[in-house]
Design an enzyme around this catalytic site. Structure first.
Site, short mmCIF file in Angstrom:
data_model
loop_
_atom_site.label_atom_id
_atom_site.label_comp_id
_atom_site.label_asym_id
_atom_site.label_seq_id
_atom_site.Cartn_x
_atom_site.Cartn_y
_atom_site.Cartn_z
N ASN A 10 -75.83 28.18 44.08
CA ASN A 10 -74.80 27.22 44.46
C ASN A 10 -74.80 26.08 43.44
O ASN A 10 -75.70 25.23 43.46
CB ASN A 10 -75.13 26.70 45.88
CG ASN A 10 -74.21 25.59 46.32
OD1 ASN A 10 -73.19 25.30 45.67
ND2 ASN A 10 -74.54 24.96 47.44
N TRP A 11 -73.81 26.09 42.55
CA TRP A 11 -73.80 25.09 41.47
C TRP A 11 -73.35 23.71 41.96
O TRP A 11 -73.44 22.73 41.23
CB TRP A 11 -72.87 25.54 40.33
CG TRP A 11 -73.31 26.76 39.60
CD1 TRP A 11 -74.37 27.58 39.90
CD2 TRP A 11 -72.70 27.34 38.43
NE1 TRP A 11 -74.45 28.62 39.00
CE2 TRP A 11 -73.44 28.49 38.08
CE3 TRP A 11 -71.59 27.00 37.66
CZ2 TRP A 11 -73.11 29.29 36.98
CZ3 TRP A 11 -71.26 27.79 36.57
CH2 TRP A 11 -72.02 28.93 36.24
N LYS A 12 -72.80 23.65 43.17
CA LYS A 12 -72.27 22.39 43.71
C LYS A 12 -71.27 21.77 42.71
O LYS A 12 -70.61 22.51 41.99
CB LYS A 12 -73.40 21.43 44.10
CG LYS A 12 -74.44 22.15 44.97
CD LYS A 12 -75.39 21.23 45.67
CE LYS A 12 -76.36 22.07 46.50
NZ LYS A 12 -77.28 21.27 47.29
N HIS A 96 -71.72 24.83 54.43
CA HIS A 96 -72.87 24.21 53.76
C HIS A 96 -73.13 22.84 54.40
O HIS A 96 -72.19 22.15 54.80
CB HIS A 96 -72.59 24.07 52.26
CG HIS A 96 -73.81 23.65 51.52
ND1 HIS A 96 -74.21 22.33 51.46
CD2 HIS A 96 -74.76 24.36 50.86
CE1 HIS A 96 -75.35 22.26 50.79
NE2 HIS A 96 -75.70 23.47 50.41
N GLU A 98 -73.77 20.05 53.20
CA GLU A 98 -73.06 18.91 52.60
C GLU A 98 -71.63 18.84 53.12
O GLU A 98 -71.06 17.76 53.26
CB GLU A 98 -73.11 19.03 51.06
CG GLU A 98 -74.49 18.65 50.55
CD GLU A 98 -74.98 19.41 49.32
OE1 GLU A 98 -74.14 19.97 48.59
OE2 GLU A 98 -76.20 19.43 49.10
N GLU A 169 -80.64 26.99 55.96
CA GLU A 169 -80.93 25.90 55.02
C GLU A 169 -81.25 24.63 55.81
O GLU A 169 -80.33 23.90 56.22
CB GLU A 169 -79.72 25.62 54.12
CG GLU A 169 -79.35 26.77 53.23
CD GLU A 169 -78.62 26.28 51.98
OE1 GLU A 169 -79.09 26.60 50.88
OE2 GLU A 169 -77.63 25.56 52.10
N GLY A 175 -82.24 19.81 48.22
CA GLY A 175 -82.20 18.85 47.13
C GLY A 175 -83.28 17.78 47.23
O GLY A 175 -83.22 16.77 46.54
N SER A 214 -84.51 23.75 48.21
CA SER A 214 -85.51 23.54 47.16
C SER A 214 -86.27 24.81 46.77
O SER A 214 -87.47 24.77 46.53
CB SER A 214 -86.49 22.42 47.57
OG SER A 214 -85.79 21.21 47.77
N GLY A 235 -79.89 25.92 44.97
CA GLY A 235 -79.03 24.87 44.43
C GLY A 235 -79.50 24.46 43.04
O GLY A 235 -79.21 25.11 42.04
N GLY A 236 -80.28 23.38 42.99
CA GLY A 236 -80.72 22.80 41.71
C GLY A 236 -81.24 23.81 40.71
O GLY A 236 -80.83 23.80 39.54
P1 PGA Z 1 -81.40 23.00 46.56
O1 PGA Z 1 -79.97 23.29 47.27
O2 PGA Z 1 -81.94 24.32 46.11
O3 PGA Z 1 -81.07 22.07 45.40
O4 PGA Z 1 -82.26 22.35 47.58
C1 PGA Z 1 -79.80 24.40 48.10
C2 PGA Z 1 -78.41 24.39 48.66
O5 PGA Z 1 -77.88 23.31 48.94
O6 PGA Z 1 -77.79 25.45 48.84
#
Ligand code: PGA
Length: 254
Positions: A10-12, A96, A98, A169, A175, A214, A235-236
């Site tokens: 997930n590149w956000k 998600h 967010e 998640e 994050g 994470s 994500g990251g």
């Molecule tokens: P993260 O994000 O790996 O940076 O914690 C995961 C996600 O939001 O899907």
């Protein structure tokens, strides 16, 4: 493990056109050596065309981070499922944290999006998870089951539901660098699995359940060893293709 592991990136809201092109070409090259793992990327909408150009003839999947529940209309700024399938997307992320917590998406809206996605042949990755406060007050399983129940109670209308993927998640692990321990993750995944089997006796056993929060090369081995963790939503670390590939290798070793 339900099928071959799925490692989703997930590149956000990150990247530029140049970065996206570079990352996709690195992923294409690197993933060739890693068989029996399915990779998929979720860049911002504007780079999906680049995905279509670079990934169409590969085994790497791609999709959007969100989609409208409506098929068309006067909805400024929205993107429909057809617009995504026109670009060759196979997947879409839904719910998600967010979007739930920062952008106010409700379970009702997410369920409508799920119906729209499944009806158009997209494979939804439905994200669920508890906040830190909910975990500390012992409500983790209640919350994830509530979030799932909204989506799964539609089972009768949706034969395509068997294509769905679930991503657990925990909000407090996204994050933050704080990963849930493999045992914490497995406890929740097992409860999700049992709940899916209860609600969907024919397909509950097969629905892939990914973990996200994470995930890094350093913690991927422990997570991948858990029997009900069928892959990762990253994500990251998905923005660094070498790390993303490394995570895939850890799942392959299981
Ligand atoms: P993260 O994000 O790996 O940076 O914690 C995961 C996600 O939001 O899907």
């Amino acid at each position: 493990m339900t099928s071959i592991p799925l490692i989703a990136g997930n590149w956000k809201m990150h990247g530029t056109a140049e970065m996206a092109a570079q990352m996709l070409s690195e992923l294409k090259a690197g993933s060739q050596e890693i068989s029996n793992v399915q990779f998929a990327v979720f860049p911002p909408f504007t780079y999906l065309y680049e995905c279509q150009q670079q990934l169409a003839s590969t085994a790497i999947g791609y999709g959007a981070q969100n989609v409208s529940d409506k098929s068309n209309g006067a909805l400024t700024g929205e993107i429909s499922t057809t617009m995504l399938t026109d670009l060759g997307c196979q997947f879409v992320l839904l719910g998600h944290s967010e979007r739930r917590h920062l952008l106010g998406e409700s379970d009702e809206l997410i369920t409508k999006k799920l119906i729209a996605a499944l009806s158009s042949g997209l494979r939804p990755i439905l994200c669920i998870g508890e906040t830190l406060e909910q975990r500390e007050s012992g409500k983790t399983l209640t919350i994830v089951k509530e979030q799932l129940a909204h989506a799964l109670r539609l089972q009768d209308n949706l034969p395509a539901l068997s294509s769905m993927v679930i991503a657990y998640e925990p909000v407090w692990a996204i994050g933050t660098g704080k990963t849930a321990t493999p045992d914490q993750v497995e406890t929740v995944h097992l409860a999700i699995r049992e709940f899916c089997c209860e609600l969907l006796p024919n397909i509950g056993e097969q629905l892939p359940i990914l973990y996200g929060g994470s995930v890094k090369p350093e913690n991927a081995a422990g997570l991948s060893a858990m029997p009900n963790v069928d892959g990762a939503l990253v994500g990251g670390a998905s923005l660094k293709i070498d790390q993303f590939l490394e995570i895939g290798k850890k799942w392959k070793q299981q």
